[in-house]
Design an enzyme around this catalytic site. Structure first.
Site, PDB file in Angstrom:
ATOM      1  N   ASN A 168       0.827  -1.201   0.000  1.00  0.00           N
ATOM      2  CA  ASN A 168       0.000   0.000   0.000  1.00  0.00           C
ATOM      3  C   ASN A 168       0.865   1.256   0.000  1.00  0.00           C
ATOM      4  O   ASN A 168       1.037   1.903  -1.027  1.00  0.00           O
ATOM      5  CB  ASN A 168      -0.960  -0.022   1.187  1.00  0.00           C
ATOM      6  CG  ASN A 168      -1.925   1.153   1.179  1.00  0.00           C
ATOM      7  OD1 ASN A 168      -1.896   1.975   0.269  1.00  0.00           O
ATOM      8  ND2 ASN A 168      -2.771   1.254   2.182  1.00  0.00           N
ATOM      9  N   ASP A 169       1.459   1.575   1.142  1.00  0.00           N
ATOM     10  CA  ASP A 169       2.202   2.832   1.258  1.00  0.00           C
ATOM     11  C   ASP A 169       3.313   2.979   0.213  1.00  0.00           C
ATOM     12  O   ASP A 169       3.590   4.082  -0.243  1.00  0.00           O
ATOM     13  CB  ASP A 169       2.819   2.957   2.657  1.00  0.00           C
ATOM     14  CG  ASP A 169       1.749   3.166   3.727  1.00  0.00           C
ATOM     15  OD1 ASP A 169       0.680   3.715   3.380  1.00  0.00           O
ATOM     16  OD2 ASP A 169       1.973   2.776   4.879  1.00  0.00           O
ATOM     17  N   VAL A 170       3.937   1.866  -0.161  1.00  0.00           N
ATOM     18  CA  VAL A 170       5.062   1.946  -1.096  1.00  0.00           C
ATOM     19  C   VAL A 170       4.629   2.280  -2.517  1.00  0.00           C
ATOM     20  O   VAL A 170       5.459   2.430  -3.399  1.00  0.00           O
ATOM     21  CB  VAL A 170       5.893   0.633  -1.112  1.00  0.00           C
ATOM     22  CG1 VAL A 170       6.470   0.347   0.254  1.00  0.00           C
ATOM     23  CG2 VAL A 170       5.079  -0.532  -1.627  1.00  0.00           C
TER      24      VAL A 170
END
Lengths: 467, 103
Positions: free
Chosen positions: A396-398
């Site tokens: 997600n965040d990456v």
């Protein structure tokens, strides 16, 4: 064996350890590297076992050594053969704790029988050795308790979310100062009680240092503890005057430090920012839906299958969610079918994907994905604009474009995979919840993103059936 | 003539130089093998077992509590380090065996 011959043998063992790490520069030479490591260990242990001090010891000592190696060796082998690859992070954390405790026990023994180690007599241990053994036992104790906490967090025995309490940094600082004062006092008077209080405080510091650090920061923590276990070994190596141990300690210490650096860089955060803790949530816990009325394009497994089948090239972006869902094997099946349909498939790995350095690569290797189809961020990021599909599974965040565009975002400046440049983004996720960093991913609302809601394994399974 | 150099200085020299060796060797490790790197460094740092062997084989004929503490502590350390040595090398071998090239 004469002292000079032993010293040469320990040097040879140290060289073997350097070659062991050197072998890991490519998968082809890596197995030979691991063998060099075993050879070095055999040389070091044999040299010690054949030293005059040990040869003249009683029968009971030999019996104890044999029994100890037999017990430890069987436990270790059985665990190593049975452990599932998804559990590697907690296994490594557990192993670090054992190195730490072993360092504590060896330094503690040296305190009671300094003459056996050639560092003086009880009550008159050489000053240099007092310092070395203190450093060895402090770092060893810290490594032990810190690794226990990391293990518990990775295994889910305690919550992976950061535990912060007021005055935490002051408490850690106070414990740290107390340890330094006690160490100075011990070095002056060699009082055993000071030594053990100092060790207890180091155990405590290991707990209080790691408790506030969140689950997804574990790649940094594990690397850091890896480094500590090396420095502890080096400290003991100085006490024993053993070259093999000094070389190993320096190698492992710098290895862990470099891995910590790579992990911090992968998150664009400073080492201190990670160590002070308190960053992030427990990750995607599911069920949290954003209060956001922007439209999201939802897709079904059939839609995804259609898009994938008609694509010319697909880049798969795996993350920790894939490991949790154990989706790597069914993913590999899906990829094989796509390849048979003539689709070009490659994998893109972010440096901090997963819970330890290289975690995703091992899981993909386990699922028999060839390693030359798996690429690091800097090698593949330029290929997203020409890819037809970016298939995000458990990450997600990456992938959050806000890291590039929004200076207000907590993840601003973090290197990310440019998945939004692909013609279509297929994003498997349990819900619209926020990721570990606690920020929205605007990728969900993009025109070219199709959200596939559901468990990663089940979703890939359904896609597989529809292709 | 100057006085003899303390052996500590030689050890320190080895230590400092190996940190540099480690720096270059570890940067050359491919990121795909970072997990095996951690498990193998873990295994080799258990060479600390040599310190445990010395503790176990203290002369217990010297009858004091210290020698018994050392022998017991050493035995425990032998067990822990052996878990690591065998576990670390075996699990590394298992992982490395999985890395295969495209057929």
């Amino acid at each position: 064996m004469s002292a000079n011959l032993s010293a040469l043998a320990y040097l040879a063992a140290g060289v073997c350890f350097i070659l062991a790490l050197r072998g890991l520069s490519s998968p082809e030479t890596s197995r030979r590297g691991n063998f060099m490591g075993m050879l070095g260990m055999a040389i070091a242990v044999a040299t010690t076992a054949l030293s005059p001090d040990i040869l003249k010891s009683d029968f009971e000592a030999y019996g104890l050594i044999a029994v100890g190696v037999l017990i430890g060796g069987s436990i270790g082998t059985v665990i190593a053969l049975r452990i599932p690859m998804t559990a590697m992070p907690e296994l490594v954390a557990a192993f670090h704790s054992l190195v730490g405790l072993a360092a504590v026990l060896v330094a503690g023994s040296a305190l009671y029988v300094p003459d056996a180690y050639g560092i003086g007599q009880v009550g008159s241990i050489h000053m240099g050795s007092r310092i070395e053994m203190s450093l060895g036992i402090i770092i060893g104790a810290l490594t032990f308790s810190g690794s226990i906490v990391a293990f518990a967090k990775l295994k889910g025995l305690v919550s992976g979310s950061p535990m912060v309490f007021p005055g935490q940094h002051m408490l850690n600082l106070a414990i740290g100062i107390a340890i330094v004062v006690l160490m100075a006092a011990f070095c002056i008077g060699e009082m055993h009680s000071l030594f053990w209080v100092m060790t207890l405080l180091a155990f405590l510091l290991g707990f209080t240092l790691i408790i506030p650090i969140g689950g997804a920061d574990m790649p940094v923590v594990i690397s850091m503890l890896n480094s500590y276990s090396g420095w502890a070994a080096a400290g003991i190596g100085f006490t024993l005057g053993n070259t093999a141990l000094i070389i190993t300690g320096a190698l492992v210490g710098s290895s862990g430090a470099i891995l910590s650096y790579i992990m911090c860089k992968g998150m664009n955060r400073s080492f201190f920012n990670v160590i002070l803790g308190g960053f992030g949530t427990d990750g995607d816990v599911g069920g949290i839906v954003l209060n956001d009325d922007r439209p999201v394009k939802r897709g079904s497994a059939e839609d995804a299958a259609f898009v994938l089948k008609n694509a010319g090239s697909v880049i798969v972006v795996p993350g920790y969610g894939m490991a949790v869902a154990q989706a790597q094997h069914v993913l590999k099946e899906m990829i094989d079918i796509l390849k048979r349909e003539g689709v070009k498939v490659s994998f893109a790995i972010h440096p901090v994907a997963g819970r330890m350095p290289g975690h995703m690569n091992v899981l993909l290797a386990e699922a028999s994905v060839p390693y030359d189809e798996v690429f690091e961020l800097e090698d593949i990021n330029s290929e997203f604009p020409t890819a037809d599909v970016a298939f995000v599974i458990g990450a997600n965040d990456v992938t959050n474009p806000a890291a590039k565009t929004d200076p207000q975002s907590p993840i601003y400046g973090m290197p990310i995979l440019d998945v939004e440049r692909a013609r279509t983004v297929l994003f498997i996720k349990r819900s619209l919840g926020v990721g570990y960093a606690g920020v929205d991913n605007e990728l969900f609302f993009r025109e070219n993103t199709m959200m596939l809601f559901g468990d990663a394994k089940k979703m890939v399974d359904d896609i597989l059936k529809s292709i | 003539m100057e006085a003899a150099i303390d052996p500590f200085i030689f050890r320190l020299a080895i230590f400092v130089l190996t940190i540099f060796v480690g720096y270059y060797v570890v940067w050359s490790v491919t990121p795909a093998l970072h997990t095996p790197l951690m498990s193998v460094t873990n295994a080799i740092s258990s060479v600390i077992i040599v310190g445990a062997l010395i503790a176990v084989s203290v002369d217990v004929a010297v009858d004091n509590a210290g020698t018994m503490i050392a022998r017991a502590g050493g035995f425990f350390a032998v067990v822990l380090a052996s878990i690591n040595i065998f576990g670390g090398f075996v699990v590394t071998q298992r992982m490395l065996a999985m890395y295969k090239k495209k057929k």
